[in-house]
Structure formats: structure tokens, C-alpha cells
Enzyme design. Structure first.
Site, PDB file in Angstrom:
ATOM      1  N   ASP A  65      -3.099   0.038  -9.035  1.00 56.35           N
ATOM      2  CA  ASP A  65      -4.489  -0.365  -8.822  1.00 56.35           C
ATOM      3  C   ASP A  65      -5.489   0.430  -9.634  1.00 56.35           C
ATOM      4  O   ASP A  65      -6.547  -0.065 -10.000  1.00 56.35           O
ATOM      5  CB  ASP A  65      -4.852  -0.258  -7.335  1.00 56.35           C
ATOM      6  CG  ASP A  65      -4.966   1.186  -6.880  1.00 56.35           C
ATOM      7  OD1 ASP A  65      -3.945   1.912  -6.921  1.00 56.35           O
ATOM      8  OD2 ASP A  65      -6.071   1.608  -6.496  1.00 56.35           O
ATOM      9  N   ASP A  68      -3.543   6.003 -10.098  1.00 55.98           N
ATOM     10  CA  ASP A  68      -2.376   6.508  -9.376  1.00 55.98           C
ATOM     11  C   ASP A  68      -1.180   5.610  -9.649  1.00 55.98           C
ATOM     12  O   ASP A  68      -1.229   4.731 -10.503  1.00 55.98           O
ATOM     13  CB  ASP A  68      -2.679   6.594  -7.872  1.00 55.98           C
ATOM     14  CG  ASP A  68      -3.212   5.266  -7.325  1.00 55.98           C
ATOM     15  OD1 ASP A  68      -2.887   4.213  -7.899  1.00 55.98           O
ATOM     16  OD2 ASP A  68      -3.953   5.286  -6.329  1.00 55.98           O
ATOM     17  N   TYR A 216      -7.042   1.837   1.192  1.00 52.06           N
ATOM     18  CA  TYR A 216      -7.539   0.461   1.190  1.00 52.06           C
ATOM     19  C   TYR A 216      -7.520  -0.092   2.610  1.00 52.06           C
ATOM     20  O   TYR A 216      -6.978  -1.148   2.879  1.00 52.06           O
ATOM     21  CB  TYR A 216      -6.734  -0.414   0.223  1.00 52.06           C
ATOM     22  CG  TYR A 216      -7.014  -0.055  -1.213  1.00 52.06           C
ATOM     23  CD1 TYR A 216      -8.199  -0.452  -1.828  1.00 52.06           C
ATOM     24  CD2 TYR A 216      -6.122   0.720  -1.947  1.00 52.06           C
ATOM     25  CE1 TYR A 216      -8.476  -0.104  -3.138  1.00 52.06           C
ATOM     26  CE2 TYR A 216      -6.391   1.074  -3.264  1.00 52.06           C
ATOM     27  CZ  TYR A 216      -7.576   0.658  -3.851  1.00 52.06           C
ATOM     28  OH  TYR A 216      -7.850   1.010  -5.150  1.00 52.06           O
ATOM     29  N   GLU A 456     -12.628   7.254 -12.435  1.00 52.88           N
ATOM     30  CA  GLU A 456     -11.384   6.496 -12.291  1.00 52.88           C
ATOM     31  C   GLU A 456     -11.614   5.010 -12.549  1.00 52.88           C
ATOM     32  O   GLU A 456     -12.512   4.409 -11.971  1.00 52.88           O
ATOM     33  CB  GLU A 456     -10.799   6.689 -10.898  1.00 52.88           C
ATOM     34  CG  GLU A 456      -9.416   6.084 -10.732  1.00 52.88           C
ATOM     35  CD  GLU A 456      -8.754   6.473  -9.421  1.00 52.88           C
ATOM     36  OE1 GLU A 456      -7.513   6.376  -9.343  1.00 52.88           O
ATOM     37  OE2 GLU A 456      -9.467   6.864  -8.469  1.00 52.88           O
TER      38      GLU A 456
END
Length: 475
Positions: A65, A68, A216, A456
Site C-alpha cells: 500500500d 511498507d 487501516y 510516504e
């Protein structure tokens, strides 16, 4: 009408076609699984080739995603939906990039088909997020537990299931003319997955809290995803039963909540824009309520109206509290353009008090946002890696920041990668097209890996931007 740029911004025009190409290429850098021969981001290699083996299922593939090495199903499904919507609305403007965009969708849907292959079970995540976030290692090296998380009859997850159904349904439209058999497989699976989502209602983060929160977690409930899934199934099938579902269940599922949010967790503004098309085309009168909510959302964004209440930075960027602000910028910009298209085709405007907001005004508002991302901002910094002369060099991304397998073939351990995280050198591998979380509320951006909320990139930042860039590259 073109909105004036901030006095501190620099505008010399942008190569939207180049930005579109890079925006799509980014997804190749996020691939998990067996890397194909036509891979354009060459520093990536195979990873996660045993994913799913803990449950004796094949869960190889899909996308990481962000920076990571976890495959989170909820944002992955939303990413796939938005890539598909981008092609549905603006694919004709993509030119030679259309095939690359479709490849990026298929990489997601191939995985989602695997995740939904077993009746009444959906595999929604691969990788222990706590263990993964405790390491700084390449996806090619990862040795943290590839824990498999799933939902079922006893552990419902209507949110991630309905979003998955939306992704498969939207993608079925994309592939209808080029691969009929694949399109039908996507749609048949979407129907089955939506039925599962509706029958076994509940939030997946209630069922799998330890594995998915706080990463999430579903903070806004699963109800909006059920409406979202039904809306996409109607668009894909044209079956009236899905419109009836929205009519019958709308109020209990929060359709009257005039929430100006749209992203992987909250679909309200997106639902209102998507289903308003049916009303604007004069097909379904009861959807006028959704059209009203969509209009209110648009009025809340435009600086020419007295209804604007969405915050902007001094340099003009849409700003919402929380992490990764750029996800709001790209999703809202996409909705502005999609709604402008629907209004234009029906020869209508949005009435914001005494101001008549035309499609051109909506397009101009979206252009201001995308131009900011590409460099028309106080820092004169492109927030897309590889676009323009000045862009972030220290993004929060493991694969980008660690030496590639080609340069450093030996295994880099969980903590062995820390030296690269703290290195003062720029990332050695260019993650072309990655759009980072972006500047703070006063347009400042510290280019440093440790500021993950700002540094990120994520797939769900880029996915709606594909459609936005396609529109401006074609105009």
C-alpha cells in the site's frame, strides 16, 4: 475561468502527459509477487512468493500500500476502484498510457480474484503489520511473519468486502471490450462478494482489530461501502435491483449524512458524485437527494462561493487534518472533474447561493490542485518523485531507500536496514511517479524519511491522480 495562483507560486505550464506516465509507472514499484519481464522500474525484484501459504491458499501478487511490505486489502481494493474509475471517465484521453493504466488495474484485480476465490471467505491482508513496521527491509528480503487475515460468516467485514465488490465491478467495465471473459469473471465475482458483504454485516476492524488497527481501521463504519458497492454494481450491470437497494437502504446506511469526505475509509462524497450521474441524465428521479449532497460538496470547495469551508494552505492546497494529506487532494480533484463531466453532458451548473458554478470552474479548481502538486507552490517543489527538476529525495519507502538487490545482493536483515533509514544520503532508487503525503498546513515540507505522514507515498494517493492527469493531458 482559471483560478489565480498564489503570489508565491511559479507557473510555467506542466507536461501532464509526462506526469501521467510517471503516475502510472509508480504502481510497478509497489508490486508484490513475480515481477514480469516488461517491468519498467528495474530495481524491484520478486517478493512475497509464498504469500498465502500459511493458509494453504495462493495470495501471491497485489500491491504494497505504501512504504511498507504489508498487503492491506481495504486500501488495495479502493486503489483498484479508483484506477478503474479513472479509465472509465478519462481513458479516452490517456493515449498510449491507456494500456499501462489497464495493466495496473489488472495487477490489482488478479490479486482480488485470488482473495475472493473461496465462498463466504475473503482474504483481506497478508503480513503482520506490527512486525513489519518494526523493520526497515526490502520487500525482496522480508522475513517478518506473512500472517494471513480473513473475514467470513463469523467474522464479517462488509466494508472491505463491498469495496472489493466495487473494485471488481468497476474493473469489469474497463475490460469489457478488450477481454470479455475476464470482464464477466470480474463481474460475477463482484456480485457474489457484494451479496456476502450485505448478508454478513459488520466492520472488518471489529473482527480483526489486532491485525488491522490502527493502520487501516474502519473509522467511519461499513454502511457507506455497501452503498458504494451497490452503485458500482448498478453501473456495471444496469440492473435496477441495485438502484432499488440504494433507495430501500439509503437512509439506514447513512445516505442522508452530508459528509464531505472521500477516501479509502469514507465513500460518502464519492457515492453522491457517482450516483448523481443517473439523476443528471434524467433516469432516476429519487436520486435528486444525492445530487443535492453532491452540489453541497462542490460548493464547499470553491473559493468563489460563500459556502466554502474546506481549508486550504496559504499556497492554495486543500488541507485536511490527519496523515497523508495528499490523499484528500487527489480524490477531491478527481471528483471535481468527474462531476464537471456529468454537468457538462447534461448542460447544468451547480447553484451555490448567488454563484452559478460551471463545469469550467470545477475544472479550474482541480487544475489548481494538480499544478500545486507538480510544482506551482511556495517551495517550487514537485511532490511527484521524478517529475520536474526539484522533488523529494528522502521519501519514507523501504525499497526506495535501501540499496537494490542488483547493487547489494546479500540479505539485509530487519534491523540491518536501519542504517539506510538514518542515512543522510538521498534514496538510491528512484520510485518514479510516487506522490508523497505532502506539505503541512503552512506549505512547509521537511524532506526527511522520519516524517512519514508527509514523506510516504501511497497507492491511493496516485490512483485518482491518474484520472486527473489524464483529463489535463487531453485538454
Amino acid at each position: 475561468m482559471v483560478l489565480a495562483a498564489s503570489p508565491t507560486a511559479v507557473s510555467a505550464g506542466h507536461d501532464y502527459r509526462d506526469a501521467l506516465s510517471k503516475c502510472i509507472m509508480f504502481f510497478e514499484g509497489q508490486r508484490s509477487g513475480k515481477i514480469p519481464p516488461n517491468q519498467r522500474i528495474k530495481w524491484r525484484r520478486d517478493s512475497g512468493l509464498r504469500d498465502g501459504s500459511a493458509e494453504n491458499v495462493d495470495l501471491v501478487g497485489g500491491y504494497y500500500d505504501a512504504g511498507d511490505n504489508v498487503k492491506f486489502g481495504f486500501p488495495m481494493a479502493f486503489t483498484t476502484t479508483m484506477l478503474a474509475w479513472s479509465v472509465i471517465e478519462f481513458g479516452k484521453l490517456m493515449g498510449s498510457e491507456l494500456q499501462n493504466a489497464m495493466n495496473s488495474i489488472r495487477w490489482g484485480t488478479d490479486y482480488l480474484l485470488k482473495a475472493t476465490a473461496h465462498p463466504d471467505t475473503i482474504y483481506v491482508q497478508v503480513g503482520n503489520p506490527n512486525a513489519d513496521h518494526n523493520c526497515w527491509e526490502r520487500p525482496e528480503d522480508m522475513d517478518t511473519p506473512r500472517t494471513v487475515y480473513k473475514i467470513g460468516k463469523d467474522k464479517p467485514g462488509s466494508d472491505v468486502a463491498a469495496e472489493t465488490a466495487a473494485a471488481l465491478a468497476a474493473a469489469s467495465i474497463v475490460f469489457r471490450s478488450s477481454d470479455r471473459a475476464y470482464s464477466e469473471r470480474l463481474l460475477n465475482t463482484a456480485v457474489r462478494v457484494f451479496q456476502f458483504a450485505d448478508k454478513y454485516r459488520g466492520a472488518y476492524s471489529d473482527s480483526l482489530r489486532a491485525g488491522v488497527c490502527p493502520f487501516y481501521c474502519d473509522f467511519d463504519g461499513y454502511q457507506d461501502e455497501l452503498l458504494w458497492g451497490a452503485a458500482w454494481l448498478h453501473r456495471a450491470t444496469k440492473e435496477h435491483s441495485y438502484i432499488s437497494y440504494i433507495q430501500i437502504n439509503g437512509k439506514t446506511l447513512g445516505a442522508d449524512e452530508n459528509i464531505n469526505e472521500f477516501g479509502w475509509d469514507n465513500k460518502h462524497a464519492g457515492i453522491n458524485i457517482l450516483v448523481s450521474k443517473e439523476f443528471l441524465l434524467g433516469k432516476v428521479n429519487f436520486l435528486q437527494t444525492y445530487k443535492g449532497h453532491a452540489d453541497n460538496f462542490i460548493c464547499s470547495l470553491l473559493p468563489q462561493t460563500s459556502y466554502r469551508h474546506v481549508a486550504h494552505t496559504p499556497g492554495g492546497l486543500i488541507y485536511k487534518q490527519g496523515g497523508s494529506n495528499m490523499q484528500h487532494v487527489t480524490t477531491i480533484s478527481f471528483l471535481l472533474l468527474a462531476y464537471a463531466s456529468y454537468l457538462s453532458h447534461s448542460n447544468q451548473v451547480v447553484h451555490c447561493g448567488n454563484t452559478a458554478a460551471t463545469p469550467a470552474m470545477l475544472q479550474a479548481a482541480a487544475k489548481r490542485q494538480v499544478d500545486y502538486i507538480l510544482g506551482d507552490n511556495p517551495k517550487q517543489l514537485s511532490y511527484m518523485v521524478g517529475y520536474g527538476p526539484n522533488f523529494p529525495k528522502y521519501i519514507h519507502h523501504r525499497g526506495s531507500s535501501l540499496p537494490s538487490v542488483a547493487r547489494h545482493p546479500n540479505h539485509i536483515t530487519c534491523k540491518g536496514g536501519s542504517q539506510y533509514f538514518f542515512s543522510k544520503n538521498p534514496n538510491p532508487n528512484l520510485l518514479v511517479g510516487a506522490v508523497v503525503g505532502g506539505p503541512n498546513r503552512i506549505d512547509e515540507y521537511p524532506d526527511a524519511r522520519k516524517y512519514y505522514k508527509q514523506a510516504e507515498p501511497t497507492t491511493y494517493i496516485n490512483a485518482p491522480l491518474v484520472g486527473v492527469l489524464a483529463f489535463f493531458s487531453g485538454h
